[in-house]
Design a protein around this motif. Structure first.
Motif, short mmCIF file in Angstrom:
data_model
loop_
_atom_site.label_atom_id
_atom_site.label_comp_id
_atom_site.label_asym_id
_atom_site.label_seq_id
_atom_site.Cartn_x
_atom_site.Cartn_y
_atom_site.Cartn_z
N ASN A 1 -4.97 6.33 -0.53
CA ASN A 1 -5.42 7.68 -0.17
C ASN A 1 -5.06 8.72 -1.22
O ASN A 1 -5.82 9.67 -1.42
CB ASN A 1 -4.82 8.10 1.17
CG ASN A 1 -5.36 7.28 2.31
OD1 ASN A 1 -6.40 6.65 2.19
ND2 ASN A 1 -4.64 7.26 3.41
N THR A 2 -3.91 8.62 -1.87
CA THR A 2 -3.47 9.60 -2.87
C THR A 2 -3.06 8.87 -4.15
O THR A 2 -1.87 8.63 -4.37
CB THR A 2 -2.30 10.45 -2.35
OG1 THR A 2 -1.28 9.56 -1.91
CG2 THR A 2 -2.72 11.36 -1.24
N TYR B 1 13.80 15.05 -2.72
CA TYR B 1 13.47 14.46 -1.43
C TYR B 1 12.89 13.07 -1.67
O TYR B 1 12.20 12.86 -2.66
CB TYR B 1 12.41 15.29 -0.69
CG TYR B 1 12.93 16.59 -0.11
CD1 TYR B 1 13.47 16.62 1.17
CD2 TYR B 1 12.86 17.77 -0.81
CE1 TYR B 1 13.92 17.79 1.72
CE2 TYR B 1 13.31 18.95 -0.28
CZ TYR B 1 13.84 18.96 0.98
OH TYR B 1 14.29 20.13 1.52
N ILE B 2 13.15 12.15 -0.76
CA ILE B 2 12.57 10.80 -0.81
C ILE B 2 11.58 10.68 0.34
O ILE B 2 11.90 11.01 1.47
CB ILE B 2 13.66 9.73 -0.70
CG1 ILE B 2 14.61 9.82 -1.88
CG2 ILE B 2 13.03 8.34 -0.62
CD1 ILE B 2 15.79 8.88 -1.79
N THR B 3 10.36 10.23 0.03
CA THR B 3 9.32 10.07 1.03
C THR B 3 8.43 8.90 0.63
O THR B 3 8.70 8.23 -0.36
CB THR B 3 8.51 11.38 1.19
OG1 THR B 3 7.61 11.23 2.27
CG2 THR B 3 7.76 11.72 -0.07
N GLN B 4 7.38 8.68 1.41
CA GLN B 4 6.43 7.61 1.12
C GLN B 4 5.03 8.17 1.02
O GLN B 4 4.72 9.20 1.62
CB GLN B 4 6.45 6.56 2.23
CG GLN B 4 7.71 5.76 2.29
CD GLN B 4 7.64 4.69 3.37
OE1 GLN B 4 6.78 4.73 4.24
NE2 GLN B 4 8.55 3.75 3.30
N VAL C 1 0.84 -1.20 0.00
CA VAL C 1 0.00 0.00 0.00
C VAL C 1 0.87 1.25 0.00
O VAL C 1 0.59 2.21 -0.70
CB VAL C 1 -0.95 -0.01 1.22
CG1 VAL C 1 -1.75 1.27 1.29
CG2 VAL C 1 -1.88 -1.20 1.15
N ARG C 2 1.97 1.24 0.74
CA ARG C 2 2.84 2.41 0.81
C ARG C 2 3.97 2.29 -0.23
O ARG C 2 4.64 1.28 -0.31
CB ARG C 2 3.43 2.54 2.21
CG ARG C 2 2.33 2.73 3.23
CD ARG C 2 2.73 3.35 4.51
NE ARG C 2 3.23 4.69 4.52
CZ ARG C 2 2.51 5.81 4.34
NH1 ARG C 2 1.25 5.71 4.05
NH2 ARG C 2 3.05 6.99 4.44
#
Length: 63
Positions: free
Chosen positions: A38-39, A30-33, A7-8
């Motif tokens: 949801n998006t 930037y690195i994120t999850q 999911v992430r």
């Protein structure tokens, strides 16, 4: 049991202003999850760009 797809997701955010202006010293990333459910669309966040010295919109790019 675990499902087939996570999911992430790990995503990369890149400064949209540095991408347009080729004169800057580099491109801020930037690195994120994000949560896929949801998006589902592309993510855009205001983050600090060390090359512009301002808070700019960072958009999700393809890996």
């Amino acid at each position: 049991m675990a499902k087939g797809k996570d999911v992430r997701l790990t995503i990369i955010l890149e400064c949209t202003n540095c991408k347009i202006n080729k004169e800057s010293a580099g491109i801020s990333r930037y690195i994120t999850q994000k949560n896929r459910h949801n998006t589902p669309s592309r993510l855009e966040l205001r983050k600090f760009c060390p090359y512009c010295y301002k808070h700019r919109i960072h958009g999700e790019i393809k890996k």
